[in-house]
Design a protein around this motif. Structure first.
Motif: not given
Length: 763
Positions: A67, A73, A120, A123
């Motif tokens: 990624n 992400d 995750w 954030q």
């Protein structure tokens, strides 16, 4: 041979064809990685015992998910997690290891809690994880690339998985990855490589058979311009190949990266023998001999020399049996037997065909024969004028090539057979460059002192020294061993601080013993035995070739001998990669040892033929030249000795010596008729010389069919064997006659006093 005998031989050939057709089992392709191990190597026996205690070290698939600009992400991580769960649920998948569900313990005043390595959920949690991972050497280069752009999923499949199950599993994994919504991914591992190689083998087999068949048909038409002289010889050769293939399959053989070359090799060898028979038959017809007499003369005068050339060619292939590598042994044995099957097809079918079909000779053939004779006469004349220059040229070239050949190193890679730029090879290179590597690295550990075990602090200190050396020597990062558990607990006791992933002081170690004992008993890592007497260090390293690998292994052996306490710890390198490195290292020596046996047997055949050891030695000299020259060319091109190039020498010798056998056999017949050596050499040069040139052109161009291969082994075999055959032709036509001249008195002074017209051979 009479027409009646030819007919009965034909019936025998038909009966053999029916028998092989009945037992035909269909084509089977295989690429077993372990077929390239040295079977007589004690290291193989040790590894087989080692993996019975632990596991097979290459039953895994590496999957890198990418990624940009980095993996942090949440959408990408959710897709990756969903993919991991799907893969873990597949049949034949033992486990999937990644950062996505990895948890590390944290030990505090209130006990042990587990923290996600990669979180995750928010954030802020993601940023904290990213910061922590960027400083943690435990995961960087191992499950996370140094650039943090790629996430690694380490997929362990079922131990010792079979070919069909492995193929099905890989198809399921690839399907899941393609539908995951992650476009940037790379995969490498045994189940992928095995499937790719077998697909390539099937494609190569079809390609070789098609090209070789077309080439034989075209060549037969160019030579004989008769429909029956094209179709019938092609049928004879095809039947011989069918007999050889059916015998292979009925005795449990399979077409692998070596045996896939067998059919085209047999096709060109069969055509070579057939041309010798037909050339003699045509020459007899041109002299005005009736067809029946021409066939009988052909069978009488050529059966022995063609059999001898088939035998010497077969011995060249069979010499590969001495390598103790399964793939090479079966290739050598089955191809050597295949050559004899072809000879059998020739002598059982061709005489009947020549009796039955119209003669081949024509005015066009006669004109070509005269041109051949004029050309060979001119070459023979020039050869007489430059005897010294020719001898010095061959000697000087051989010496120079020999010096160059002596400097060639032995070097091979795990995916050596694949061409540069092949997607599979690129994938393995990717993991070598971006992660710790693709090549398994295994080290066996055993405690020598019965009063201690692997988790004794003094033993752990020795393991620590060993791990530090392994990291530097093999350029690898993360190592899994009993020490990993100790380091992990120490890290947990320090709040997950990456810098605490180390062996603690002895005092701290004593305090962690109760917790350590509990995790040792669980033994979920497969890094130590229940008795704690034996363990392993498991890692991955870049595949830098067996040449560098051999030196790395030597440095490790020296380090173990000089720096580690043998009374505490016994260390032994093992694993599939180590065994392959050893195979590359040993195969050259074993091929040349087998070649020495083949040299001896061929020299013995020539010696028995002439009843003279001098003639045997002389006949061998021109056949050393092409082998040395091939070595010189390899040095000039930067080609190393390895599995794919060492076999060339055995194949080349077995085929190249045929020219010498034909030349010497024809000369022998002329000497027995009372002809002098000088005239015998000239007559042999003009008659047998044509057949030798034709068969060399046939063989060398036929072997070049293999140069269309994508695989390295067939490509090198085709190009280098073709080169050796051309050099062998020059040596046999230009140098062998000159080498025979010093034996003039030795050959001519043995006349039978009872029958002066009959030449006796020297004893």
């Amino acid at each position: 041979m009479t027409r009646n005998i030819a007919f009965w031989r034909l019936l025998g050939a038909l009966a053999l064809t029916v028998f092989f057709a009945v037992i035909w089992e269909g084509l089977r392709f295989n690429y077993d990685f372990e077929n390239f191990f040295q079977q007589d190597d004690p290291e193989l026996a040790f590894y087989q015992e080692y993996r019975s205690s632990f596991e097979n070290d290459n039953d895994y698939l590496l999957l890198a998910l990418g990624n940009a600009p980095d993996i942090y992400d949440s959408l990408f991580l959710e897709k990756a997690l969903a993919l991991e769960k799907e893969l873990a649920g597949l049949s034949k998948v033992a486990s999937v290891v990644s950062l996505l569900q990895q948890e590390e313990p944290l030990i505090g005043p209130f006990g042990v809690r587990l923290r996600p390595v990669l979180d995750w959920s928010s954030q802020e949690a993601l940023e904290t994880s990213a910061q922590r991972l960027s400083e943690d050497s435990q995961w960087k280069g191992n499950l996370l690339s140094e650039s943090e752009k790629y996430l690694l999923l380490f997929i362990k499949n079922q131990q010792m998985i079979g070919k069909e199950a492995g193929d099905s599993l890989y198809v399921a994994i690839e399907s899941a990855v393609r539908s995951s919504g992650i476009p940037d991914y790379r995969m490498a591992g045994k189940i992928k490589a095995q499937g790719v190689f077998v697909d390539l083998l099937q494609q190569e087999f079809s390609l070789f058979m098609g090209l070789a068949g077309l080439w034989v048909l075209v060549l037969l038409w160019v030579l004989y311009r008769s429909w029956w002289a094209v179709l019938l010889p092609f049928t004879i050769i095809s039947l011989g190949i069918f007999w050889a293939g059916s015998f292979l399959l009925s005795t449990g053989g399979e077409l692998d990266v070596m045996l896939v070359m067998q059919p085209p090799i047999l096709m060109v060898i069969g055509l070579s023998g057939l041309v010798h028979f037909l050339n003699h038959y045509q020459n007899s017809l041109r002299k005005g001999m009736p067809k029946e007499a021409a066939v009988a003369s052909m069978c009488k005068e050529l059966t022995l020399p063609v059999f001898l050339t088939a035998l010497t060619t077969s011995l060249g292939f069979v010499s590969l049996y001495f390598t103790q590598i399964i793939s090479l042994r079966w290739f050598g044995l089955y191809t050597g037997l295949g050559v004899l099957f072809l000879f059998l097809a020739l002598i059982t079918i061709l005489p009947w065909a020549l009796y039955t079909f119209p003669p081949l000779a024509s005015s066009a053939n006669l004109r070509w024969a005269r041109r051949w004779e004029r050309t060979l006469q001119w070459i023979f004349g020039r050869m007489q004028e430059h005897k010294t220059a020719i001898s010095l040229g061959f000697i000087g070239t051989s010496l120079l090539a020999g010096v160059c050949m002596a400097q060639i190193k032995t070097n091979g890679y795990i995916v050596d057979s694949l061409p540069e730029g092949h997607p599979l090879k690129e994938d393995f290179t990717f993991f070598d460059r971006v992660f710790d590597g693709s090549k398994p690295l295994e080290v066996s550990l055993r405690v020598n002192d019965p009063s201690r075990n692997l988790f004794d602090y003094a033993v752990l200190l020795e393991i620590q020294k060993l791990e530090d050396f392994l990291r530097e020597n093999y350029k690898t990062g993360n190592l899994l061993s009993p020490l990993t558990l100790v380091k992990g607990i120490h890290k947990a006791q320090n709040g997950g601080n990456p810098k605490a992933f180390s062996l603690p002081t002895e005092a701290r170690y004593e305090r962690m013993t109760p917790m350590l004992d509990r995790w040792i008993r669980e033994n979920e890592w497969g890094l130590w035995t229940d008795s704690l007497e034996a363990g392993r260090i498991s890692a991955r390293s870049p595949d830098n070739g067996s040449f560098l690998g051999h030196r790395q292994h030597q440095r490790l052996a020296q380090f173990v001998a000089e720096e580690l306490d043998k009374d505490l710890l016994q260390v032994r390198l093992t694993g599939t990669s180590y065994l392959i490195d050893k195979s590359h290292e040993q195969v050259t020596r074993k091929v040349f040892a087998g070649l020495g046996v083949a040299f001896f047997l061929v020299a013995l055949i020539v010696g028995l033929l002439y009843r003279s050891w001098r003639m045997a030695l002389i006949a061998m000299v021109p056949n050393v030249v092409p082998l040395i020259c091939v070595g010189g060319v390899m040095y000039a091109l930067g080609v190393d000795f390895k599995l794919s190039t060492s076999i060339v020498f055995a194949i080349a010798f077995g085929i190249a010596v045929d020219d010498s056998i034909h030349f010497m056999t024809n000369l022998r017949m002329l000497l027995e008729k009372g002809m002098g050596l000088e005239e015998g050499i000239r007559r042999t040069f003009l008659t047998t010389g044509k057949a030798i040139i034709l068969t060399t052109l046939i063989l060398s161009s036929g072997f070049l069919v293999l140069a269309f291969s994508e695989l390295e082994i067939p490509w090198f075999t085709g190009v280098l064997v073709s080169l050796s055959l051309v050099v062998a032709l020059l040596a046999d036509l230009l140098w062998l006659p000159l080498l025979l001249r010093p034996l003039k008195k030795h050959l001519e002074n043995h006349v039978d006093p009872i029958n002066p017209d009959r030449q006796k051979l020297p004893k």
